[in-house]
Design a protein around this motif. Structure first.
Motif, PDB file in Angstrom:
ATOM      1  N   LEU A  96     -15.130  -3.807   6.385  1.00  0.00           N
ATOM      2  CA  LEU A  96     -13.797  -3.173   6.030  1.00  0.00           C
ATOM      3  C   LEU A  96     -13.874  -2.576   4.728  1.00  0.00           C
ATOM      4  O   LEU A  96     -14.836  -2.703   3.939  1.00  0.00           O
ATOM      5  N   ARG A  97     -12.774  -1.777   4.402  1.00  0.00           N
ATOM      6  CA  ARG A  97     -12.684  -1.002   3.171  1.00  0.00           C
ATOM      7  C   ARG A  97     -11.573  -1.565   2.383  1.00  0.00           C
ATOM      8  O   ARG A  97     -10.501  -1.793   3.089  1.00  0.00           O
ATOM      9  N   LEU A  98     -11.793  -1.816   1.043  1.00  0.00           N
ATOM     10  CA  LEU A  98     -10.801  -2.632   0.325  1.00  0.00           C
ATOM     11  C   LEU A  98     -10.730  -1.796  -1.004  1.00  0.00           C
ATOM     12  O   LEU A  98     -11.404  -1.442  -1.703  1.00  0.00           O
ATOM     13  N   ASP A  99      -9.489  -1.350  -1.277  1.00  0.00           N
ATOM     14  CA  ASP A  99      -9.178  -0.572  -2.603  1.00  0.00           C
ATOM     15  C   ASP A  99      -9.536  -1.445  -3.756  1.00  0.00           C
ATOM     16  O   ASP A  99      -8.979  -2.530  -3.532  1.00  0.00           O
ATOM     17  N   THR A 100      -9.967  -0.929  -4.599  1.00  0.00           N
ATOM     18  CA  THR A 100     -10.289  -1.908  -5.888  1.00  0.00           C
ATOM     19  C   THR A 100      -8.948  -2.279  -6.573  1.00  0.00           C
ATOM     20  O   THR A 100      -9.162  -3.341  -7.020  1.00  0.00           O
ATOM     21  N   ASP A 101      -7.977  -1.431  -6.224  1.00  0.00           N
ATOM     22  CA  ASP A 101      -6.564  -1.965  -6.893  1.00  0.00           C
ATOM     23  C   ASP A 101      -6.150  -3.415  -6.137  1.00  0.00           C
ATOM     24  O   ASP A 101      -5.381  -4.129  -6.849  1.00  0.00           O
ATOM     25  N   SER A 102      -6.750  -3.619  -5.025  1.00  0.00           N
ATOM     26  CA  SER A 102      -6.224  -4.887  -4.318  1.00  0.00           C
ATOM     27  C   SER A 102      -7.058  -6.005  -4.702  1.00  0.00           C
ATOM     28  O   SER A 102      -6.858  -7.120  -4.084  1.00  0.00           O
ATOM     29  N   ILE A 103      -7.922  -6.029  -5.581  1.00  0.00           N
ATOM     30  CA  ILE A 103      -9.038  -6.826  -5.851  1.00  0.00           C
ATOM     31  C   ILE A 103      -8.585  -7.752  -7.420  1.00  0.00           C
ATOM     32  O   ILE A 103      -8.236  -6.813  -8.329  1.00  0.00           O
ATOM     33  N   GLU A 104      -8.225  -8.874  -7.343  1.00  0.00           N
ATOM     34  CA  GLU A 104      -7.755  -9.858  -8.429  1.00  0.00           C
ATOM     35  C   GLU A 104      -8.894 -10.492  -8.765  1.00  0.00           C
ATOM     36  O   GLU A 104      -9.747 -11.000  -8.207  1.00  0.00           O
ATOM     37  N   PRO A 105      -8.710 -10.804 -10.331  1.00  0.00           N
ATOM     38  CA  PRO A 105      -9.783 -11.797 -10.610  1.00  0.00           C
ATOM     39  C   PRO A 105      -9.731 -13.127  -9.968  1.00  0.00           C
ATOM     40  O   PRO A 105      -8.786 -13.517  -9.606  1.00  0.00           O
ATOM     41  N   PRO A 106     -10.947 -13.887 -10.059  1.00  0.00           N
ATOM     42  CA  PRO A 106     -10.877 -15.184  -9.556  1.00  0.00           C
ATOM     43  C   PRO A 106      -9.660 -16.063 -10.159  1.00  0.00           C
ATOM     44  O   PRO A 106      -9.848 -16.017 -11.334  1.00  0.00           O
ATOM     45  N   PRO A 107      -8.952 -17.021  -9.369  1.00  0.00           N
ATOM     46  CA  PRO A 107      -8.110 -17.964  -9.911  1.00  0.00           C
ATOM     47  C   PRO A 107      -8.987 -18.827 -10.858  1.00  0.00           C
ATOM     48  O   PRO A 107     -10.322 -19.348 -10.337  1.00  0.00           O
ATOM     49  N   PRO A 108      -8.345 -19.414 -11.906  1.00  0.00           N
ATOM     50  CA  PRO A 108      -9.248 -20.445 -12.704  1.00  0.00           C
ATOM     51  C   PRO A 108      -9.575 -21.564 -11.786  1.00  0.00           C
ATOM     52  O   PRO A 108     -10.890 -21.787 -12.160  1.00  0.00           O
ATOM     53  N   VAL A 109      -8.871 -22.004 -10.974  1.00  0.00           N
ATOM     54  CA  VAL A 109      -9.468 -23.269 -10.225  1.00  0.00           C
ATOM     55  C   VAL A 109      -9.810 -22.494  -9.050  1.00  0.00           C
ATOM     56  O   VAL A 109      -8.797 -22.511  -7.986  1.00  0.00           O
ATOM     57  N   ALA A 110     -11.062 -22.060  -8.689  1.00  0.00           N
ATOM     58  CA  ALA A 110     -11.429 -21.435  -7.499  1.00  0.00           C
ATOM     59  C   ALA A 110     -11.772 -22.251  -6.339  1.00  0.00           C
ATOM     60  O   ALA A 110     -12.973 -22.349  -6.047  1.00  0.00           O
ATOM     61  N   LEU A 111     -10.756 -22.763  -5.669  1.00  0.00           N
ATOM     62  CA  LEU A 111     -10.715 -23.328  -4.321  1.00  0.00           C
ATOM     63  C   LEU A 111     -11.769 -24.164  -4.444  1.00  0.00           C
ATOM     64  O   LEU A 111     -12.574 -24.499  -3.295  1.00  0.00           O
ATOM     65  N   GLY A 112     -11.864 -25.118  -5.296  1.00  0.00           N
ATOM     66  CA  GLY A 112     -12.829 -26.160  -5.292  1.00  0.00           C
ATOM     67  C   GLY A 112     -14.382 -25.733  -5.618  1.00  0.00           C
ATOM     68  O   GLY A 112     -15.274 -26.796  -5.346  1.00  0.00           O
ATOM     69  N   MET A 113     -14.898 -24.518  -5.484  1.00  0.00           N
ATOM     70  CA  MET A 113     -16.245 -24.125  -5.605  1.00  0.00           C
ATOM     71  C   MET A 113     -16.288 -23.562  -7.088  1.00  0.00           C
ATOM     72  O   MET A 113     -15.233 -23.236  -7.614  1.00  0.00           O
ATOM     73  N   ASP A 114     -17.416 -23.421  -7.529  1.00  0.00           N
ATOM     74  CA  ASP A 114     -17.744 -22.816  -8.953  1.00  0.00           C
ATOM     75  C   ASP A 114     -17.234 -21.484  -9.110  1.00  0.00           C
ATOM     76  O   ASP A 114     -17.704 -20.716  -8.267  1.00  0.00           O
TER      77      ASP A 114
END
Length: 148
Positions: A96-114
């Protein structure tokens, strides 16, 4: 507006995306040969048309439970900085194509993975796509192994 083309795949209930420019091909899981003393996340190596390439278990890398292979399991063969390797995933979902505007930085606590494996989170309607930083996945350890 700029956009990225991604290959998306599932691991458990999470959906991940990687830049399609890094993907060489997507294959069914061939026999995997174990390698002594390899890092725990390296499942082994496969022979791909005469080239021996390492296969990384992303489940293992991310500390997820091991699951049995299914008909949907695939290896995504990638080339990152002239290194070719495969990542084993539960299923490849789509391109799929994703607009770069739709990308956010990773959340600080990233889903339990590094969080250093994650370069961002893409939003597609209600879906959240975890965008992986593949440089980090094979990481220093594999680079180090190769140079010995």
């Amino acid at each position: 507006m700029s956009e990225e083309q991604l290959v998306t795949f599932g691991l458990g209930s999470e959906e991940f995306g990687i830049n399609i420019m890094l993907v060489q091909e997507i294959i069914r899981i061939p026999p995997i040969t174990r390698v002594p003393k390899a890092p725990s996340y390296v499942e082994g190596v496969i022979n791909l048309r005469g080239n021996v390439i390492p296969v990384v278990s992303l489940r293992n890398r991310f500390g997820m439970d091991h699951v049995e292979e299914t008909d949907l399991s695939r290896i995504i063969v990638l080339q990152v900085h002239n290194k070719v390797f495969g990542i084993r995933v539960d299923a490849v979902t789509e391109v799929l194509r994703l607009d770069t505007d739709s990308i956010e930085p990773p959340p600080p606590v990233a889903l339990g993975m590094d969080s250093h494996y994650i370069r961002g989170v893409g939003k597609i309607g209600e879906r959240l796509l975890i965008l992986l930083d593949l440089d980090q996945i094979i990481g220093g350890e594999m680079n180090h192994e190769a140079s010995n």
